[in-house]
Design an enzyme around this catalytic site. Sequence first.
Site, PDB file in Angstrom:
ATOM      1  N   PHE A   1     -20.492 107.480  71.821  1.00  0.00           N
ATOM      2  CA  PHE A   1     -20.002 106.538  72.553  1.00  0.00           C
ATOM      3  C   PHE A   1     -20.035 107.342  73.890  1.00  0.00           C
ATOM      4  O   PHE A   1     -21.478 108.320  74.177  1.00  0.00           O
ATOM      5  CB  PHE A   1     -18.071 107.137  72.298  1.00  0.00           C
ATOM      6  N   GLU A   2     -19.473 106.917  75.444  1.00  0.00           N
ATOM      7  CA  GLU A   2     -19.728 107.150  76.162  1.00  0.00           C
ATOM      8  C   GLU A   2     -21.298 107.388  76.874  1.00  0.00           C
ATOM      9  O   GLU A   2     -22.017 107.947  77.578  1.00  0.00           O
ATOM     10  CB  GLU A   2     -19.872 108.893  77.018  1.00  0.00           C
ATOM     11  N   GLY A   3     -21.783 105.747  76.241  1.00  0.00           N
ATOM     12  CA  GLY A   3     -23.294 105.168  76.558  1.00  0.00           C
ATOM     13  C   GLY A   3     -23.574 105.245  74.777  1.00  0.00           C
ATOM     14  O   GLY A   3     -24.167 107.179  74.986  1.00  0.00           O
TER      15      GLY A   3
END
Length: 642
Positions: free
Chosen positions: A450-452
């Site tokens: 997550f978050e990239g």
Amino acid sequence: MNSLKSPPVDREPKSVAEEPANLIDTSKMNAGQRAALELTEAAREAAAEKPSFVAGLFMGRLDADQVFPYPEQSREDREKGDAFLKRLERFLREHVDPDEIDRTGEIPQDVIDELGRMGAFGIKISTEYSGLGLSQTNYSRAAMMLASYDANLTALVSAHQSIGVPQPLIMFGTEDQKKRFLPRVAKGEISAFALTEPGVGSDPATMTTRAEPTPDGNEFVINGEKLWCTNGVKAGVIVVMAKTPPKMVNGKAKNQITAFIVDMNTPGIEVTHRCHFMGLRALYNGVVKFTNVRVPRENIVWGEGKGLRVALSTLNTGRLTLPAACVGAAKRCLRIVKKWCNERVQWGAAIGKHATIADKVAQIAANTFAMEAMTLYAASRVDKDKKADIRLEAAVCKLWGTEMAWKIVDETMQIRGGRGYETADSLKARGEEPVPVERFMRDCRINTIFEGSSEIMRLFIAREMLDPHLKVSGAVLNSQLPPKVRLQAALKAGLFYAGWYPRQWLPLGTRIPGSLPGALKRHLKYASKTSRRLARRLFHAMVKCGPKLEREQVLLGRFVDIGAELFAIAATCARAQSVLKAGTDEEKAEVVALADYFCASARLRIERNFDGLTQNTDRQGYKVAQQVLKKGPKTLEEGIVS
Ligand SMILES: Cc1cc2nc3c(=O)[nH]c(=O)nc-3n(C[C@H](O)[C@H](O)[C@H](O)COP(=O)(O)OP(=O)(O)OC[C@H]3O[C@@H](n4cnc5c(N)ncnc54)[C@H](O)[C@@H]3O)c2cc1C
């Protein structure tokens, strides 16, 4: 600083055609690829006037002045942080049971309330809006402390503060929005960030949630469904990304994504499902459905159509929380490993004396030191200048830190042996210390997703790494542009490379700080030389592959990883030098040995990546993967149940 010549600063190349579509040839892409690229290109921030340290590395410039002396926290700022961290530490020790939270999948309400009272939901919000007004560095330190103890609390606080309502409002909110929302969220009303949808993971162009303006234009009506919204189950207010009507640009309809602040008690909002995961068992993560949800126009963040830029800019700084959390988890792993390696005796010796285990311990310690050096460096850049361009530093910290943390947890489990795999509750029930490595492993795995995700981070960094070249030569290679524009671009590119390329072969040094211990000086010199080698090899790959380089993801990933390791070497040397100012001679020698070992190991990884640029199985692997995905050898399908 000693007097080795400082590298000349390349003038930021000016592009012939700044329109994103003119920098990258999209003519050979399918509609989906083109839409995704155009949308993310339009949301890209322009590079700042002064290029960042990491951006410089990819262009053959190690600007030591940006890292040395290592940016230390001021005494005043540290004391402010210490006061909060002391309270947080006491509270965690006395009132929070992470294994209980993991077991029940719930964070007790009194824990959330107390975190709210102590200001943990408003660490970075200024005191003017009822927050603690602490620096990014102190926020990072808080994330480290939380993550060393309980990942569920870290996720709660971080999703709220790093990507939820506070960060985008601090960056882009109007005064009215700040006054209305920041005091609420600073005092403990939980917030969230909703971008992902069932069909939208890494590619926001396919978003289906829509926000249509009412006939009078005063409100927008949102319809759609958001997936995996962390904190969504508990949130009072969330940031929602939705498609708004397209805008006509040069006769073409351009997709628009807009960010809205939405009160969760607005009629039409429903949390239809609480999601459950392998780890982070107490994550209040859900599917949020919007049916004719009316939101006032004044709740738009920054402006109509600027949603993706809000999201990307929010993440540029917000992304620093995860690597900080990884530092906390890694330090905790190191503590566990130190104790176990000394205590556990097998084959006549403490396991830390066996070479393969000792090798793991050294890697864990050195990588943790580097991870902290990189993360606190990036945080200090934000503290020094709120507008600093830290996109690359933050992305590298996220990519490198989350991948390293996963390895560290994995090795910690290996060192703990069977006890690593056993749950803390089970260890406790049979009278052993409840060391929670199994929980740490489950909680840690999501960080590279997550978050990239790591793959997207590598693409993001690669795009930024190529940006100066695209500005100079993108138009030359773009078959969609008129010949006159391409010729003009070719002349400019020729001029730029006539100056830039020969410099990448010259033995220009970096200004090496005189007080740096000899071993570390050698590593910094290597990093400086290698940054020019990196720039040359990248240029050669561009010439060889042309626009097709964009498709060579694995190859580009090697360039990215070399740049990341160079940043790690520079940050590690600088931090070691700063740590050396205090302590006994023995402690100083330990720090130098650790940093020296880290740099030597990073250099080996760098050289392996250079080797991989020419000797690899990338294309062969790609073909095999396509065959496997289409049909694949029968034998691989046989003898299994699914
Ligand atoms: C626990 C948890 C919490 C979350 N919290 C939030 C939240 O609060 N808010 C929110 O909006 N979202 C949240 N998410 C969503 C999260 O950010 C996404 O899972 C992430 O963006 C990846 O999207 P995806 O899972 O759909 O993977 P996909 O985008 O479908 O990708 C699948 C795989 O393909 C790779 N891939 C995709 N595109 C490319 C490409 N072009 N080139 C190479 N590889 C590629 C990916 O890296 C990944 O490995 C959360 C997810 C989880 C699991």
